[in-house]
Write a protein that holds these residues in place. Structure first.
Motif, short mmCIF file in Angstrom:
data_model
loop_
_atom_site.label_atom_id
_atom_site.label_comp_id
_atom_site.label_asym_id
_atom_site.label_seq_id
_atom_site.Cartn_x
_atom_site.Cartn_y
_atom_site.Cartn_z
N ALA A 87 -6.65 6.39 -4.62
CA ALA A 87 -6.70 7.13 -3.36
C ALA A 87 -5.35 7.03 -2.69
CB ALA A 87 -7.79 6.58 -2.45
N PRO A 88 -4.57 8.10 -2.68
CA PRO A 88 -3.25 8.01 -2.06
C PRO A 88 -3.31 7.83 -0.55
CG PRO A 88 -3.71 10.25 -2.74
CD PRO A 88 -4.83 9.40 -3.25
N LYS A 89 -4.39 8.22 0.09
CA LYS A 89 -4.51 8.10 1.54
C LYS A 89 -5.03 6.73 1.97
CE LYS A 89 -5.40 12.99 1.85
NZ LYS A 89 -6.37 14.02 2.11
N LEU A 90 -5.41 5.90 1.00
CA LEU A 90 -5.96 4.59 1.32
C LEU A 90 -4.84 3.65 1.75
CD1 LEU A 90 -8.69 3.13 1.23
CD2 LEU A 90 -8.04 2.29 -1.01
N ASP A 91 -5.10 2.83 2.75
CA ASP A 91 -4.10 1.89 3.24
C ASP A 91 -3.86 0.83 2.17
OD1 ASP A 91 -2.38 0.43 4.78
OD2 ASP A 91 -3.95 -0.49 6.00
N ILE A 137 -12.42 -2.68 -2.88
CA ILE A 137 -11.09 -2.94 -3.41
C ILE A 137 -10.73 -4.38 -3.07
CG2 ILE A 137 -8.66 -2.33 -3.23
CD1 ILE A 137 -9.55 0.50 -2.63
N LEU A 138 -10.48 -5.17 -4.11
CA LEU A 138 -10.13 -6.56 -3.87
C LEU A 138 -8.71 -6.70 -3.38
CD1 LEU A 138 -11.82 -8.19 -6.96
CD2 LEU A 138 -12.66 -8.08 -4.64
N HIS A 139 -7.77 -6.09 -4.07
CA HIS A 139 -6.39 -6.07 -3.62
C HIS A 139 -5.67 -4.93 -4.31
CE1 HIS A 139 -4.87 -7.79 -7.39
NE2 HIS A 139 -5.96 -8.51 -7.35
N SER A 140 -4.58 -4.51 -3.70
CA SER A 140 -3.79 -3.43 -4.25
C SER A 140 -2.68 -4.04 -5.08
CB SER A 140 -3.22 -2.56 -3.13
OG SER A 140 -2.40 -1.57 -3.67
N CYS A 141 -2.82 -4.02 -6.38
CA CYS A 141 -1.82 -4.65 -7.24
C CYS A 141 -0.81 -3.63 -7.76
CB CYS A 141 -2.49 -5.37 -8.40
SG CYS A 141 -3.47 -4.31 -9.44
N PHE A 149 -7.18 -5.16 2.16
CA PHE A 149 -7.94 -5.62 1.01
C PHE A 149 -9.38 -5.80 1.43
CE2 PHE A 149 -6.42 -9.31 3.22
CZ PHE A 149 -7.48 -10.18 3.19
N ASP A 150 -10.24 -5.93 0.47
CA ASP A 150 -11.69 -6.04 0.68
C ASP A 150 -12.22 -4.80 1.41
OD1 ASP A 150 -14.01 -7.43 0.16
OD2 ASP A 150 -14.08 -8.29 2.16
N THR A 151 -11.70 -3.65 1.03
CA THR A 151 -12.11 -2.38 1.62
C THR A 151 -13.28 -1.81 0.84
OG1 THR A 151 -9.81 -1.97 2.22
CG2 THR A 151 -11.29 -0.10 2.30
N LYS A 152 -14.35 -1.44 1.52
CA LYS A 152 -15.51 -0.87 0.84
C LYS A 152 -15.29 0.62 0.61
CE LYS A 152 -18.66 -4.27 2.65
NZ LYS A 152 -19.86 -4.53 3.43
#
Length: 90
Positions: free
Chosen positions: A28-32, A70-74, A36-39
């Protein structure tokens, strides 16, 4: 592997199961990216299997939703390296 779903995520098909972790690119390019921990919930579900019951969508199932977090953005932004070539020495 009694319950699973096949979803369309980022232009790819991914088989997901409850309680498993998956790495995906281009989600999702619009996701911050810092959060983290985003449902999240995905409604592009192609197939759901629950035991011997199989539901197939054409192209997606109408009222099916797969939920996760989302646990984390790696994955960071892609780094583009441009090389300059000499035009005289070919």
């Amino acid at each position: 592997m009694d319950r699973y779903a096949i979803i369309d995520i980022g232009g790819n098909q991914l088989q997901v199961e409850p309680g498993r972790f998956y790495d995906t690119r281009h989600f999702a390019p619009k996701l911050d990216r810092s959060g983290f921990d985003t449902k999240i919930s995905m409604n592009r579900v192609l197939l759901i299997r629950n035991g011997s019951d199989v539901d197939i969508g054409y192209p997606w199932l109408a009222e099916a939703v797969v939920r996760g977090r989302i646990l984390h953005s790696c994955f960071e932004k892609k780094l583009v390296i441009q090389k300059i070539h000499s035009k005289k020495k070919t």
